[in-house]
Design an enzyme around this catalytic site. Structure first.
Site, mmCIF file in Angstrom:
data_model
loop_
_atom_site.group_PDB
_atom_site.id
_atom_site.type_symbol
_atom_site.label_atom_id
_atom_site.label_comp_id
_atom_site.label_asym_id
_atom_site.label_seq_id
_atom_site.Cartn_x
_atom_site.Cartn_y
_atom_site.Cartn_z
ATOM 1 N N LEU A 150 0.863 -1.323 -0.077
ATOM 2 C CA LEU A 150 -0.115 -0.172 -0.048
ATOM 3 C C LEU A 150 0.813 1.096 -0.096
ATOM 4 O O LEU A 150 2.027 1.063 0.584
ATOM 5 C CB LEU A 150 -0.796 0.023 1.301
ATOM 6 C CG LEU A 150 -1.974 -0.982 1.412
ATOM 7 C CD1 LEU A 150 -2.931 -0.854 2.574
ATOM 8 C CD2 LEU A 150 -2.975 -1.021 0.155
ATOM 9 N N ASP A 151 0.461 2.406 -0.586
ATOM 10 C CA ASP A 151 1.238 3.666 -0.507
ATOM 11 C C ASP A 151 1.294 4.017 0.825
ATOM 12 O O ASP A 151 0.328 3.712 1.823
ATOM 13 C CB ASP A 151 0.480 4.750 -1.258
ATOM 14 C CG ASP A 151 0.214 4.265 -2.820
ATOM 15 O OD1 ASP A 151 1.190 3.787 -3.260
ATOM 16 O OD2 ASP A 151 -0.531 5.098 -3.613
ATOM 17 N N ALA A 152 2.293 4.605 1.356
ATOM 18 C CA ALA A 152 2.527 5.204 2.667
ATOM 19 C C ALA A 152 1.331 5.988 3.172
ATOM 20 O O ALA A 152 1.102 5.953 4.470
ATOM 21 C CB ALA A 152 3.642 6.239 2.814
ATOM 22 N N ARG A 257 -5.547 5.799 -7.388
ATOM 23 C CA ARG A 257 -5.231 7.269 -7.453
ATOM 24 C C ARG A 257 -4.972 7.694 -8.985
ATOM 25 O O ARG A 257 -5.673 8.833 -9.399
ATOM 26 C CB ARG A 257 -4.050 7.500 -6.610
ATOM 27 C CG ARG A 257 -4.050 7.050 -5.274
ATOM 28 C CD ARG A 257 -2.774 7.104 -4.625
ATOM 29 N NE ARG A 257 -2.191 8.249 -4.407
ATOM 30 C CZ ARG A 257 -0.844 8.573 -4.116
ATOM 31 N NH1 ARG A 257 -0.185 7.491 -3.886
ATOM 32 N NH2 ARG A 257 -0.605 9.756 -4.036
#
Length: 327
Positions: A150-152, A257
């Site tokens: 997952l993205d930060a 996104r």
């Protein structure tokens, strides 16, 4: 415990943050074949374009970059396969949210409810202040294997494998697209459709322009990798935002996104993929920034122990409030 009844077993917060205490960070710089024959300083500038040439020269002159324990020189011609060691002294890392929830654990896996901002693995400015580093310390130095990322800035369900056998069973499920994922997103604008299948290809790397601005943005690209996300509107809110269910079929970097941003509905709190098709300069949020409204709600796969399909779920985020009347 029944699969459908799985809840948070425990929640803990890592304090003090391990990256807050200054330390010496040693990183390896590996020379790939495409850089062979270049002067060392020119190679470094292409190896990591966001770092200024002056910074590399300063580290070289201070003797902080070496090969085989000997200081490297800027004019050295590099060869394929060479490995340089870069010692960074007095390193401190940005603060992160270290309130980590454990959704499930057994001898094979650990399933985490990840907070944000918190990078999953060491990268860039983050080494000790990462989910993987913190969990390996909490679990007594165990070697954990990341099954997916997952993205930060994204919250929600993350699965890590505790053994090579478990990783060998689970990771191919991701590669074969057998893992079912559900995300919640809150986007800017009133989405006109109720359902939409987005199949815009996504570039497999950041463009040179984005790299020079120190951002790893991916963009829709007709020559990129195939990508598919299925969207469904959950509710349209009075403030001009929309709640959306997102089910990524493929797993490209920043896929949800990028797809929503390209469709004209950027996710609230995203400082990289901004309104009006603009790209920002910031990748990871600071601890005091408003949250990125993207949450990995559920992950469903075949459990390596029970051999049954199992769904791991996290709680709804605070920004997710579906209205009773969505008209």
């Amino acid at each position: 415990m029944k699969d459908e009844d799985r809840v948070v077993i425990k929640r803990f917060c890592v304090e003090p943050l391990p990256g807050r205490i200054p330390y010496e960070n040693r990183r390896t710089i590996h020379v790939k074949s495409k850089f062979a024959g270049m002067a060392f300083i020119d190679f470094l500038c292409l190896y990591h374009p966001p770092t200024p040439r002056e910074a590399w020269l300063s580290w070289i002159e201070a003797g902080d970059i070496s090969i085989d324990s000997f200081p490297a020189r800027a004019a050295r011609i590099v060869r394929e396969g060479e490995r340089f060691t870069h010692v960074m002294r007095g390193v401190t890392e940005p603060d992160v949210n270290a309130s980590i929830g454990i959704l499930f654990e057994d001898d094979a896996v650990i399933v985490v409810d990840k907070p944000a901002p918190l990078p999953i693995h060491p990268c860039g400015r983050f080494n000790r202040n990462t989910l993987l580093s913190m969990l390996e310390n909490v679990y007594g130095g165990a070697k954990l294997r990341i099954a997916h990322r997952l993205d930060a800035n994204t919250t929600g369900v993350v699965l890590l494998c505790r053994t090579a056998k478990a990783a060998g069973f689970i990771q191919p499920q991701f590669e074969r697209r057998e893992v079912q994922k559900l995300y919640f997103a809150r986007v800017e604008g009133t989405v006109p459709w109720d359902e939409h299948c987005c199949e815009l290809p996504i570039a497999n790397s950041a463009g040179r322009k984005q790299m020079r601005r120190n951002v790893g943005a991916r963009c829709a690209d007709e020559n990129g990798q195939p990508a598919r996300t299925d969207f469904q509107v959950a509710g349209r809110l009075g403030d001009g935002t929309t709640l959306v269910y997102a089910k990524p079929v493929t797993g490209r970097t920043n896929q949800i996104r990028v797809h929503l941003w390209t469709l004209g509905y950027p996710i609230m709190g995203d400082l990289l993929y901004r309104a009006d098709g603009e790209l920002g300069d910031q990748q990871t949020l600071s601890i005091d920034d408003p949250p990125l409204c993207l949450h990995a709600k559920q992950l469903s796969l075949v459990d390596p122990t029970t051999l049954r399909r199992t769904a791991f779920k996290s709680d709804d985020p605070s920004w997710w409030a579906v209205p009773t009347d969505t008209e």
